[in-house]
Design a protein around this motif. Structure first.
Motif, short mmCIF file in Angstrom:
data_model
loop_
_atom_site.label_atom_id
_atom_site.label_comp_id
_atom_site.label_asym_id
_atom_site.label_seq_id
_atom_site.Cartn_x
_atom_site.Cartn_y
_atom_site.Cartn_z
N MET A 37 0.84 -1.20 0.00
CA MET A 37 0.00 0.00 0.00
C MET A 37 0.88 1.25 0.00
SD MET A 37 -1.40 -0.18 3.95
CE MET A 37 -2.31 1.36 3.87
N ALA A 38 0.40 2.28 -0.71
CA ALA A 38 1.12 3.56 -0.76
C ALA A 38 0.79 4.37 0.48
CB ALA A 38 0.71 4.34 -2.01
N VAL A 39 1.80 4.98 1.10
CA VAL A 39 1.57 5.82 2.28
C VAL A 39 2.46 7.07 2.25
CG1 VAL A 39 1.01 3.80 3.72
CG2 VAL A 39 3.30 4.78 3.83
N THR A 40 1.91 8.15 2.79
CA THR A 40 2.74 9.33 3.05
C THR A 40 3.01 9.46 4.55
OG1 THR A 40 0.72 10.61 3.02
CG2 THR A 40 2.09 10.73 1.06
N SER A 41 2.42 8.57 5.34
CA SER A 41 2.51 8.70 6.81
C SER A 41 3.76 8.05 7.39
CB SER A 41 1.27 8.07 7.44
OG SER A 41 1.12 6.72 7.02
N CYS A 55 1.18 4.90 9.26
CA CYS A 55 -0.17 4.88 9.79
C CYS A 55 -1.17 4.35 8.77
CB CYS A 55 -0.59 6.29 10.21
SG CYS A 55 0.52 7.04 11.41
N PRO A 56 -1.55 3.07 8.85
CA PRO A 56 -2.57 2.55 7.94
C PRO A 56 -3.98 2.90 8.44
CG PRO A 56 -1.64 0.76 9.26
CD PRO A 56 -0.95 2.02 9.68
N ASP A 57 -4.86 3.19 7.50
CA ASP A 57 -6.27 3.44 7.77
C ASP A 57 -6.88 2.15 8.31
OD1 ASP A 57 -8.58 5.47 6.13
OD2 ASP A 57 -9.18 3.66 7.21
N SER A 60 -8.18 -0.15 5.68
CA SER A 60 -7.27 -0.75 4.69
C SER A 60 -7.43 -2.26 4.65
CB SER A 60 -5.82 -0.39 5.04
OG SER A 60 -4.93 -1.24 4.34
N SER A 61 -7.51 -2.81 3.44
CA SER A 61 -7.59 -4.28 3.29
C SER A 61 -6.18 -4.88 3.24
CB SER A 61 -8.38 -4.65 2.04
OG SER A 61 -7.75 -4.12 0.89
N THR A 62 -5.19 -4.04 3.00
CA THR A 62 -3.80 -4.53 2.90
C THR A 62 -3.14 -4.64 4.28
OG1 THR A 62 -3.59 -3.55 0.71
CG2 THR A 62 -1.54 -4.03 1.85
N PHE A 88 -0.32 1.28 -6.22
CA PHE A 88 -0.39 0.82 -4.83
C PHE A 88 -1.35 1.65 -3.98
CE2 PHE A 88 3.37 -1.45 -6.16
CZ PHE A 88 3.23 -2.66 -5.49
N ARG A 91 -7.34 0.26 -4.43
CA ARG A 91 -7.79 -0.94 -3.73
C ARG A 91 -8.11 -2.06 -4.73
NH1 ARG A 91 -11.18 -2.00 1.30
NH2 ARG A 91 -10.36 -0.03 2.02
N LYS A 95 -1.81 -5.26 -7.73
CA LYS A 95 -1.00 -4.04 -7.62
C LYS A 95 0.41 -4.25 -8.15
CE LYS A 95 -3.40 -2.34 -3.50
NZ LYS A 95 -3.21 -1.64 -2.23
C1 LIG Z 1 -0.09 9.92 -1.88
C2 LIG Z 1 -0.89 8.92 -1.10
C3 LIG Z 1 -0.64 8.74 0.25
C4 LIG Z 1 -1.35 7.80 1.00
N1 LIG Z 1 -1.06 7.64 2.35
C5 LIG Z 1 -1.75 6.73 3.07
C6 LIG Z 1 -1.43 6.51 4.44
O1 LIG Z 1 -0.53 7.13 5.01
N2 LIG Z 1 -2.15 5.58 5.12
C7 LIG Z 1 -3.16 4.87 4.52
O2 LIG Z 1 -3.78 4.04 5.17
N3 LIG Z 1 -3.47 5.04 3.22
C8 LIG Z 1 -2.78 5.95 2.49
N4 LIG Z 1 -3.08 6.14 1.16
C9 LIG Z 1 -4.16 5.34 0.57
C10 LIG Z 1 -3.71 3.92 0.33
O3 LIG Z 1 -2.58 3.83 -0.51
C11 LIG Z 1 -4.87 3.12 -0.29
O4 LIG Z 1 -6.05 3.36 0.40
C12 LIG Z 1 -4.63 1.65 -0.22
O5 LIG Z 1 -3.46 1.23 -0.82
C13 LIG Z 1 -5.72 0.90 -0.95
O6 LIG Z 1 -6.47 0.25 -0.04
P1 LIG Z 1 -6.10 -1.20 0.53
O7 LIG Z 1 -5.22 -1.02 1.73
O8 LIG Z 1 -7.44 -1.72 0.90
O9 LIG Z 1 -5.40 -1.97 -0.54
C14 LIG Z 1 -2.37 7.04 0.40
C15 LIG Z 1 -2.62 7.22 -0.97
C16 LIG Z 1 -1.89 8.14 -1.71
C17 LIG Z 1 -2.18 8.32 -3.17
#
Ligand SMILES: Cc1cc2nc3c(=O)[nH]c(=O)nc-3n(C[C@H](O)[C@H](O)[C@H](O)COP(=O)(O)O)c2cc1C
Length: 165
Positions: A37-41, A55-57, A60-62, A88, A91, A95
């Protein structure tokens, strides 16, 4: 101001003024299936012991697959990897289609062409509102001094523009 009165859109917009890099957090899920999964956190946290965090949401399914794996790799994206970020950040679907990677000695997917990779074992997970704060103890790490980062600022992708002089 009472935070309950703050518009979530304002919160997002103001926090978007904090420029960051972009990381793809990867692991090997069940049946050796690569997940990410892509993150900026992402951030560094502690030097002794060496700890990093992301920090995952909670939605998040990943993340549950990464948690199950017990370890993860933080892949810091290079300036030319916007398409990798988009893949990434979506969802579902495969990926990893069209993304080159290798499996490390620690059994983690390391993406080709990244700026740096930081392999970690999950240290602890802290609940934080609608997200988790995941702390990882660093197992190994490396960087490519020749590459520039992909950046994220005000909801847009960006690149470094070094100051003159
Ligand atoms: C630039 C960018 C930054 C992101 N940062 C976060 C993050 O810090 N934490 C998070 O949970 N999701 C973040 N996301 C969203 C996840 O990448 C995305 O929800 C996830 O990969 C897809 O959901 P999944 O976890 O169910 O596969 C970010 C997306 C983008 C485009």
């Amino acid at each position: 101001m009472d935070t309950a009165a703050i518009d979530p859109a304002l919160y997002r917009r103001v926090l978007g003024h904090y420029a960051t890099g972009i990381a793809v957090v990867t692991a090997l899920g069940e049946g050796e299936e690569p997940v990410g999964m892509a993150v900026t956190s992402f951030t560094s946290v502690s030097l002794d012991p060496m700890l990093v965090a992301f920090c995952p949401d909670k939605g998040s399914s990943t993340w549950p697959k990464i948690e199950q794996a017990g370890r993860f790799c933080v892949n810091l994206l290079s300036h030319d990897q916007e398409a990798v970020c988009r893949a990434f950040a979506t969802r579902g679907g495969d990926k990893f289609a069209g993304v080159d990677y290798r499996i490390s000695e620690h059994g983690l997917p390391v993406l080709e062409g990244v700026l740096a990779s930081i392999e970690c074992q999950i240290h602890s997970v802290v609940e934080a509102g609608d997200h988790w704060i995941v702390l990882g103890r660093v197992l190994t790490l490396e960087a490519d001094a020749e590459r520039d980062p992909l950046l994220f600022f005000r909801s847009a992708y960006a690149q470094l523009a070094p100051l003159a002089g």
